[in-house]
Design a protein around this motif. Structure first.
Motif: not given
Length: 287
Positions: A169, A172-173, A153-154, A180
């Motif tokens: 996102g 991070y993926a 989570r952002t 995400i």
């Protein structure tokens, strides 16, 4: 026993619906529905368990206790809020191991600075992208099964804007997150932009009373989301009902709110098993 993993649900179903649960009663009730999975809301768990705001006040041990208690009670896959991982990289490693061992199907980790806050409240700040990527790398290594999912989570949308949130996102993926979670977009147009920009499983936080529009599941799927969590709906409904009922009792007024049937509730929490046990071993008690 959980019959289908969360990974299987995401791969096979067009949309995965996850009601928010905050204690053992809410978990048992949600587990009886046709929901695909359940979401242990940090906001609700901290409120119901500690009577405190979701502002980084709950410890890892306290949250792990809730994860384990709920996971052992339900049959559906449980997504559990892991906040920021409760510290540095070693803490993240320990948290992922603990949540997985406790029976969760997925852990949600976020890129807020500590102490973290509920994602629909003000004054949230995020850590550098590289720092979150490092946490996700450690989380990947810590899990013992690929069926234990990592939701990244952002919270960058509110302090830094939507484009930065989407950029995070994507990063991070690439770092290994399975799902995400871009927190608190503020319009359907923003949600559409997220859905079109990211070619990975996306979860929408459908928080009643929050910044993000509440959309139908068909609409969420159309604009690019694969899953939705509903953290506050059950919690706020319960609080509203309790407030009315307690007020009526104190004011010596008839209770107007519909009440769950007492016998059905007794069955829900397991009294039938107690009665069956007592019947089976009645002779031993008598002896």
């Amino acid at each position: 026993m959980i019959s289908r993993t969360l990974r299987t649900l995401i791969e096979e179903k067009p949309f995965v619906t996850c009601p928010g649960v905050f204690d053992l009663v809410s978990a048992k009730l949600a587990d009886r529905t046709r929901a695909d999975a359940l979401y242990m809301t940090g906001y609700g768990a901290v409120a119901s368990y500690l009577g405190l705001p979701d502002a980084g006040l709950a410890t890892y041990s306290q949250m792990l206790d809730r994860v384990q208690a709920i996971a052992q009670t339900v049959h559906k896959p449980l997504i559990a809020d892991g906040d920021t991982g409760y510290g540095g990289l070693l803490n993240v490693h320990h948290t992922v191991r603990g949540y997985e061992k406790a029976g969760a199907a997925a852990i949600q980790l976020e890129d807020q600075q500590s102490p973290k806050k509920c994602g629909h409240t003000p004054n949230r700040h995020v850590i550098p992208v590289k720092e979150m990527i490092n946490k996700l790398m450690v989380a990947n290594d810590a899990r013992s099964s690929r069926d234990f999912l990592i939701i990244a989570r952002t919270d960058a949308r509110t302090p830094l804007g939507l484009d930065e949130a989407i950029r995070r996102g994507e990063a991070y993926a690439k770092a290994g997150a399975d799902i995400i979670f871009i927190e608190s977009p503020e319009s359907e147009a923003e949600m559409r932009k997220i859905g079109s920009a990211l070619d990975v499983p996306l979860v929408s936080n459908q928080l009643h009373g929050g910044r993000t529009p509440i959309l139908s599941q068909d609409k969420l799927r159309e604009i690019g989301y694969r899953m939705a969590i509903y953290p506050t709906a059950g919690l706020l409904a319960a609080a509203y009902a309790l407030n009315n009922v307690y007020g009526s009792l104190v004011d010596d007024k008839p209770v107007q709110a519909p009440l769950y049937d007492f016998n059905e509730f007794s069955s829900l929490i397991g009294f039938q098993e107690v009665w069956d046990f007592e019947k089976k071993y009645a002779s031993l008690e008598a002896g």
